[in-house]
Design a protein around this motif. Structure first.
Motif, PDB file in Angstrom:
ATOM      1  N   UNK A  28      39.805  48.021  33.040  1.00  0.00           N
ATOM      2  CA  UNK A  28      39.808  46.669  34.019  1.00  0.00           C
ATOM      3  C   UNK A  28      39.857  47.241  35.552  1.00  0.00           C
ATOM      4  N   UNK A  29      40.636  48.045  35.767  1.00  0.00           N
ATOM      5  CA  UNK A  29      40.827  48.689  36.929  1.00  0.00           C
ATOM      6  C   UNK A  29      39.760  49.366  37.348  1.00  0.00           C
ATOM      7  N   UNK A  30      39.267  50.267  36.511  1.00  0.00           N
ATOM      8  CA  UNK A  30      37.752  51.064  36.929  1.00  0.00           C
ATOM      9  C   UNK A  30      36.648  50.366  37.301  1.00  0.00           C
ATOM     10  N   UNK A  31      36.786  49.071  36.473  1.00  0.00           N
ATOM     11  CA  UNK A  31      35.460  48.258  36.612  1.00  0.00           C
ATOM     12  C   UNK A  31      35.422  47.681  38.140  1.00  0.00           C
ATOM     13  N   UNK A  32      36.611  47.688  38.916  1.00  0.00           N
ATOM     14  CA  UNK A  32      36.585  47.060  40.307  1.00  0.00           C
ATOM     15  C   UNK A  32      36.181  48.148  41.368  1.00  0.00           C
ATOM     16  N   UNK A  33      36.062  49.357  40.673  1.00  0.00           N
ATOM     17  CA  UNK A  33      35.488  50.381  41.750  1.00  0.00           C
ATOM     18  C   UNK A  33      34.365  49.946  42.352  1.00  0.00           C
ATOM     19  N   UNK A  34      34.305  49.945  43.683  1.00  0.00           N
ATOM     20  CA  UNK A  34      33.062  49.607  44.495  1.00  0.00           C
ATOM     21  C   UNK A  34      33.052  48.094  44.637  1.00  0.00           C
ATOM     22  N   UNK A  35      33.981  47.283  44.157  1.00  0.00           N
ATOM     23  CA  UNK A  35      33.776  45.807  44.180  1.00  0.00           C
ATOM     24  C   UNK A  35      34.322  45.467  45.596  1.00  0.00           C
ATOM     25  N   UNK A  36      33.612  44.531  46.225  1.00  0.00           N
ATOM     26  CA  UNK A  36      34.001  44.289  47.757  1.00  0.00           C
ATOM     27  C   UNK A  36      34.029  42.431  47.392  1.00  0.00           C
ATOM     28  N   UNK A  37      34.786  42.259  48.380  1.00  0.00           N
ATOM     29  CA  UNK A  37      35.091  40.538  48.537  1.00  0.00           C
ATOM     30  C   UNK A  37      35.424  40.319  50.196  1.00  0.00           C
ATOM     31  N   UNK A  38      35.077  39.266  50.626  1.00  0.00           N
ATOM     32  CA  UNK A  38      35.171  38.921  51.858  1.00  0.00           C
ATOM     33  C   UNK A  38      36.750  38.354  52.034  1.00  0.00           C
ATOM     34  N   UNK A  39      37.519  39.344  52.532  1.00  0.00           N
ATOM     35  CA  UNK A  39      39.036  38.983  52.580  1.00  0.00           C
ATOM     36  C   UNK A  39      39.236  37.897  53.554  1.00  0.00           C
ATOM     37  N   UNK A  40      38.563  37.578  54.292  1.00  0.00           N
ATOM     38  CA  UNK A  40      38.412  36.551  55.467  1.00  0.00           C
ATOM     39  C   UNK A  40      38.482  35.175  54.753  1.00  0.00           C
ATOM     40  N   UNK A  41      37.853  35.009  53.781  1.00  0.00           N
ATOM     41  CA  UNK A  41      37.626  33.864  52.761  1.00  0.00           C
ATOM     42  C   UNK A  41      38.311  34.005  51.432  1.00  0.00           C
ATOM     43  N   UNK A  42      39.713  33.785  51.490  1.00  0.00           N
ATOM     44  CA  UNK A  42      40.309  33.664  50.420  1.00  0.00           C
ATOM     45  C   UNK A  42      40.215  33.021  49.184  1.00  0.00           C
ATOM     46  N   UNK A  43      39.904  31.862  49.499  1.00  0.00           N
ATOM     47  CA  UNK A  43      39.470  30.993  48.048  1.00  0.00           C
ATOM     48  C   UNK A  43      38.442  31.373  47.504  1.00  0.00           C
ATOM     49  N   UNK A  44      37.387  31.933  48.288  1.00  0.00           N
ATOM     50  CA  UNK A  44      35.969  32.725  47.498  1.00  0.00           C
ATOM     51  C   UNK A  44      36.565  33.720  47.026  1.00  0.00           C
ATOM     52  N   UNK A  45      37.290  34.609  47.436  1.00  0.00           N
ATOM     53  CA  UNK A  45      37.886  35.931  47.257  1.00  0.00           C
ATOM     54  C   UNK A  45      38.623  35.879  45.897  1.00  0.00           C
ATOM     55  N   UNK A  46      39.531  34.744  45.716  1.00  0.00           N
ATOM     56  CA  UNK A  46      40.201  34.583  44.355  1.00  0.00           C
ATOM     57  C   UNK A  46      39.197  34.351  43.443  1.00  0.00           C
ATOM     58  N   UNK A  47      38.103  33.368  43.526  1.00  0.00           N
ATOM     59  CA  UNK A  47      37.321  33.010  42.532  1.00  0.00           C
ATOM     60  C   UNK A  47      36.387  34.507  42.022  1.00  0.00           C
ATOM     61  N   UNK A  48      36.228  35.296  42.927  1.00  0.00           N
ATOM     62  CA  UNK A  48      35.222  36.282  42.609  1.00  0.00           C
ATOM     63  C   UNK A  48      36.094  37.309  42.033  1.00  0.00           C
ATOM     64  N   UNK A  49      37.216  37.731  42.573  1.00  0.00           N
ATOM     65  CA  UNK A  49      38.059  38.523  41.793  1.00  0.00           C
ATOM     66  C   UNK A  49      38.481  37.972  40.290  1.00  0.00           C
ATOM     67  N   UNK A  50      38.841  36.671  40.299  1.00  0.00           N
ATOM     68  CA  UNK A  50      39.021  36.345  38.789  1.00  0.00           C
ATOM     69  C   UNK A  50      37.958  36.742  37.937  1.00  0.00           C
ATOM     70  N   UNK A  51      36.764  36.411  38.319  1.00  0.00           N
ATOM     71  CA  UNK A  51      35.583  36.541  37.597  1.00  0.00           C
ATOM     72  C   UNK A  51      35.510  38.138  37.036  1.00  0.00           C
ATOM     73  N   UNK A  52      35.446  38.972  38.178  1.00  0.00           N
ATOM     74  CA  UNK A  52      35.816  40.427  37.868  1.00  0.00           C
ATOM     75  C   UNK A  52      36.695  40.791  36.773  1.00  0.00           C
ATOM     76  N   UNK A  53      38.049  40.399  37.291  1.00  0.00           N
ATOM     77  CA  UNK A  53      38.776  40.767  36.241  1.00  0.00           C
ATOM     78  C   UNK A  53      38.888  40.496  34.834  1.00  0.00           C
ATOM     79  N   UNK A  54      38.373  39.410  34.709  1.00  0.00           N
ATOM     80  CA  UNK A  54      38.073  38.682  33.369  1.00  0.00           C
ATOM     81  C   UNK A  54      36.889  39.231  32.687  1.00  0.00           C
ATOM     82  N   UNK A  55      35.907  39.797  33.336  1.00  0.00           N
ATOM     83  CA  UNK A  55      34.787  40.449  32.769  1.00  0.00           C
ATOM     84  C   UNK A  55      35.014  41.361  31.887  1.00  0.00           C
TER      85      UNK A  55
END
Length: 303
Positions: free
Chosen positions: A23-50
């Motif tokens: 799971x941790x390795x799958x996030x390598x190179x993954x980026x989110x807009x940290x200024x938009x935290x609601x969208x970041x939370x949604x994107x990170x959740x999808x990535x973590x559960x993938x």
């Protein structure tokens, strides 16, 4: 960086060390807009559960800044003030059928214990007993075992173990001191929906595994792993599963697959289907018994 911290926390705490690395390795190179935290939370959740679909592994955005860790007793007290003590409905339906709706969250025994005991006292003598978990979204494992205790015999039953990442084990047994005990001859039906989750699933799974209940409805959400929470920013919280339940009968749990109903139907039809199933089984045991009508009066407003 946010991603680096999430990777480190997952590697250190996720219940399965090998999957944690993946799971941790799958996030390598993954980026989110940290200024938009609601969208970041949604994107990170999808990535973590993938990687393995663990729905307890997620990033949660909260509008109010995350404060100090609340006192557990006060947190539970607030939960009860908002959601009640774990019992949302108690009804004696026509035909001496008992309906007990549990949820939306099953709190600690301090609150749920008296509520469950009072509900089952009011339903003493019903047959069958229908336990509605269609709106139950989670709960405390100790309390789930306490509820199971009301439906099992006088001898303690080793229901499941909670196995932590470090190999530590917490055992969960039924209690002999709870009252009232539901007569073992009374059929029990458990209603489920796709929304039934976590502690609600555990109750359905345990009763099904013990052969104490017939599960009617939809396959549940499939979230078995208890979690710990880690603050990422004042508004982002990382939830990481850190343990897994192991049922003593099945040797596994409902993670990722949910609880499969014994009688599958739409959640909205579950009460009527359970009643028809109970009537059919009653007639098979006693052919001279009067068959219940398919259209059961008084049920339309009980869903």
């Amino acid at each position: 960086m946010l991603i680096d911290r999430i990777q480190a926390l997952v590697r250190e705490h996720y219940v399965f060390p090998d999957i944690a690395v993946a799971i941790a390795d799958s996030l390598a190179g993954f980026t989110v807009d940290e200024a938009d935290e609601p969208a970041a939370a949604e994107a990170l959740t999808a990535a973590l559960q993938a990687v393995n679909g663990d729905r307890h592994l997620r990033v949660r955005h909260v509008a109010e800044p995350i404060g100090p860790e609340p006192d557990p007793r006060e947190f539970i007290a607030e939960l009860v003030r908002e959601n009640g003590p774990g019992v949302t409905e108690v009804r004696r339906l026509p035909g001496n059928v008992g309906l007990l709706a549990i949820g939306p969250v099953i709190p600690t025994g301090e609150y749920a214990g008296p509520a469950i005991s009072a509900a089952l006292t009011l339903l003493r003598g019903v047959s069958p007993l229908i336990i509605d978990l269609r709106g139950c979204l989670g709960g405390v494992p100790e309390t789930v075992s306490m509820i199971v205790s009301h439906l099992t015999g006088d001898e303690p039953v080793h229901v499941h173990d909670l196995v932590r990442r470090d190999g530590g084990i917490t055992q969960f047994w039924t209690a002999t001191f709870v009252s009232p005990k539901v007569d073992p001859g009374i059929p029990v039906y458990v209603l489920t929906s796709a929304r039934t989750f976590s502690g609600g699933e555990e109750l359905a799974y345990d009763l099904q595994a013990l052969g104490r209940a017939t599960v009617v409805g939809e396959t549940t959400g499939g979230g078995a792993h208890p979690r710990e929470d880690f603050e990422l920013t004042p508004h982002l919280q990382l939830h990481i599963p850190t343990a897994r339940p192991v049922n003593l009968i099945t040797g596994t749990n409902w993670e990722g697959v949910g609880v499969t109903p014994d009688v599958a139907c739409a959640a909205s039809d579950a009460i009527d289907v359970a009643l028809r199933h109970a009537a059919a089984n009653s007639d098979q045991r006693n052919p001279s018994a009067r068959r219940r009508e398919n259209g059961h009066p008084g049920l339309a407003d009980s869903h």
